[in-house]
Design an enzyme around this catalytic site. Sequence first.
Site, PDB file in Angstrom:
ATOM      1  N   THR A 203       0.839  -1.187   0.000  1.00 40.87           N
ATOM      2  CA  THR A 203       0.000   0.000   0.000  1.00 40.87           C
ATOM      3  C   THR A 203       0.881   1.246   0.000  1.00 40.87           C
ATOM      4  O   THR A 203       2.093   1.160  -0.183  1.00 40.87           O
ATOM      5  CB  THR A 203      -0.982  -0.036   1.194  1.00 40.87           C
ATOM      6  OG1 THR A 203      -1.898   1.042   1.075  1.00 40.87           O
ATOM      7  CG2 THR A 203      -0.260   0.035   2.528  1.00 40.87           C
TER       8      THR A 203
ATOM      9  N   LYS B 178       3.594   1.322  -3.882  1.00 39.99           N
ATOM     10  CA  LYS B 178       3.052   0.559  -5.007  1.00 39.99           C
ATOM     11  C   LYS B 178       3.881   0.696  -6.281  1.00 39.99           C
ATOM     12  O   LYS B 178       4.028  -0.259  -7.045  1.00 39.99           O
ATOM     13  CB  LYS B 178       1.606   0.959  -5.277  1.00 39.99           C
ATOM     14  CG  LYS B 178       0.638   0.527  -4.182  1.00 39.99           C
ATOM     15  CD  LYS B 178      -0.789   0.862  -4.550  1.00 39.99           C
ATOM     16  CE  LYS B 178      -1.757   0.407  -3.472  1.00 39.99           C
ATOM     17  NZ  LYS B 178      -3.164   0.661  -3.834  1.00 39.99           N
TER      18      LYS B 178
ATOM     19  N   ASP C  45      -6.756  -3.782  -7.204  1.00 39.45           N
ATOM     20  CA  ASP C  45      -7.618  -2.694  -6.728  1.00 39.45           C
ATOM     21  C   ASP C  45      -8.852  -2.514  -7.611  1.00 39.45           C
ATOM     22  O   ASP C  45      -9.988  -2.469  -7.134  1.00 39.45           O
ATOM     23  CB  ASP C  45      -6.838  -1.380  -6.655  1.00 39.45           C
ATOM     24  CG  ASP C  45      -5.831  -1.356  -5.516  1.00 39.45           C
ATOM     25  OD1 ASP C  45      -6.078  -2.017  -4.496  1.00 39.45           O
ATOM     26  OD2 ASP C  45      -4.797  -0.675  -5.646  1.00 39.45           O
TER      27      ASP C  45
ATOM     28  N   GLY D 131     -11.089  12.074 -10.594  1.00 44.16           N
ATOM     29  CA  GLY D 131      -9.719  11.892 -10.143  1.00 44.16           C
ATOM     30  C   GLY D 131      -8.872  11.238 -11.217  1.00 44.16           C
ATOM     31  O   GLY D 131      -9.391  10.528 -12.089  1.00 44.16           O
TER      32      GLY D 131
ATOM     33  N   GLY E  24      -5.417  10.079 -10.280  1.00 42.91           N
ATOM     34  CA  GLY E  24      -4.237   9.569  -9.601  1.00 42.91           C
ATOM     35  C   GLY E  24      -4.123   8.061  -9.731  1.00 42.91           C
ATOM     36  O   GLY E  24      -4.765   7.437 -10.584  1.00 42.91           O
TER      37      GLY E  24
ATOM     38  N   THR F  30      -5.078  18.138 -17.483  1.00 40.23           N
ATOM     39  CA  THR F  30      -4.009  17.472 -18.231  1.00 40.23           C
ATOM     40  C   THR F  30      -3.725  16.076 -17.683  1.00 40.23           C
ATOM     41  O   THR F  30      -3.348  15.177 -18.443  1.00 40.23           O
ATOM     42  CB  THR F  30      -2.717  18.308 -18.199  1.00 40.23           C
ATOM     43  OG1 THR F  30      -2.391  18.630 -16.835  1.00 40.23           O
ATOM     44  CG2 THR F  30      -2.878  19.587 -18.996  1.00 40.23           C
TER      45      THR F  30
ATOM     46  N   TYR G 153     -13.864   5.330   2.810  1.00 43.14           N
ATOM     47  CA  TYR G 153     -14.879   4.739   3.681  1.00 43.14           C
ATOM     48  C   TYR G 153     -14.648   5.202   5.112  1.00 43.14           C
ATOM     49  O   TYR G 153     -13.590   5.736   5.452  1.00 43.14           O
ATOM     50  CB  TYR G 153     -14.844   3.202   3.609  1.00 43.14           C
ATOM     51  CG  TYR G 153     -13.539   2.598   4.069  1.00 43.14           C
ATOM     52  CD1 TYR G 153     -13.308   2.322   5.418  1.00 43.14           C
ATOM     53  CD2 TYR G 153     -12.523   2.313   3.166  1.00 43.14           C
ATOM     54  CE1 TYR G 153     -12.107   1.783   5.846  1.00 43.14           C
ATOM     55  CE2 TYR G 153     -11.317   1.773   3.576  1.00 43.14           C
ATOM     56  CZ  TYR G 153     -11.118   1.510   4.921  1.00 43.14           C
ATOM     57  OH  TYR G 153      -9.930   0.987   5.340  1.00 43.14           O
TER      58      TYR G 153
END
Length: 282
Positions: free
Chosen positions: A62, A66, A103, A127, A129, A155, A222
Amino acid sequence: MTDRYAVFGNPISHSKSPFIHGQFAAPTQESLTYEAILAPVDGFEASLTAFFNAGGKGANVTVPFKEQAFALCDSISPEAKLAGAVNTLSLLADGTIRGDNTDGLGLVADLIANLGSLQDKRVLLIGAGGAARGCILPLLNAGIAQLIISNRTHTKAQLLVDIFTSVDNGAFANRVTAVEMNELAGEFDIIINSTSASLVGELPPLPTHIITTQTVCYDMMYGASVTAFNQWALSQGAAKVIDGLGMLVGQAAKSFTLWRGIEPDTQVVLTLLRDKLMAEPK
């Protein structure tokens, strides 16, 4: 002999992975352990090597390791290749390391568990990322009709589109586009928030008209209470909101299956984890 598994991160004390994998293993009668390992920010490779040298069979990875894990792999799955990161490492019989990214597979599994088929859905992904990048291929493979990616920095969203439209000789070219947040138009079947804004009670600057009474909103974050994004979605009339706890359990299940060849019961574990989360001190 007991097989060893672990999750590496920094920080890592908050990780739910040892609990999840312990619950997965319990009904199987298989002998294994799963621990959380705090790796130094500049010492992940050394920590991982020591773990495998001591008999470790596989590991989850994590934040913030990664991408480093990706670079250490001898072979990688298609999902990991396109994500540019791995969250699951397997030590193979020949001593090489295989990397997978589960994931996005966990996200899709949770969406299907809640909604049924994703076939022909129009999806907005907020998002651009690592969390967003990791779920694009699984969403496309699940048969969605269109994926719109929108990010504060346009971008970055366009960069993801460029990466995925070049895959398989442009097989996804007509299904993935980037749109500025203030230019979003039309209705969406599913809106996925991959940003961490909810962790600090913030919201992406989205127009309210994108949510209808038919829209399902999914926040990858969460908590014990409804996330900020999902609270906003409900206030705008969303049909249903889902948080990322099921994705967490789902990605862990995919890792467990890769290591053990067994598909665990995710719904039972998700219920236990939800109860555990609700019981934690606020």
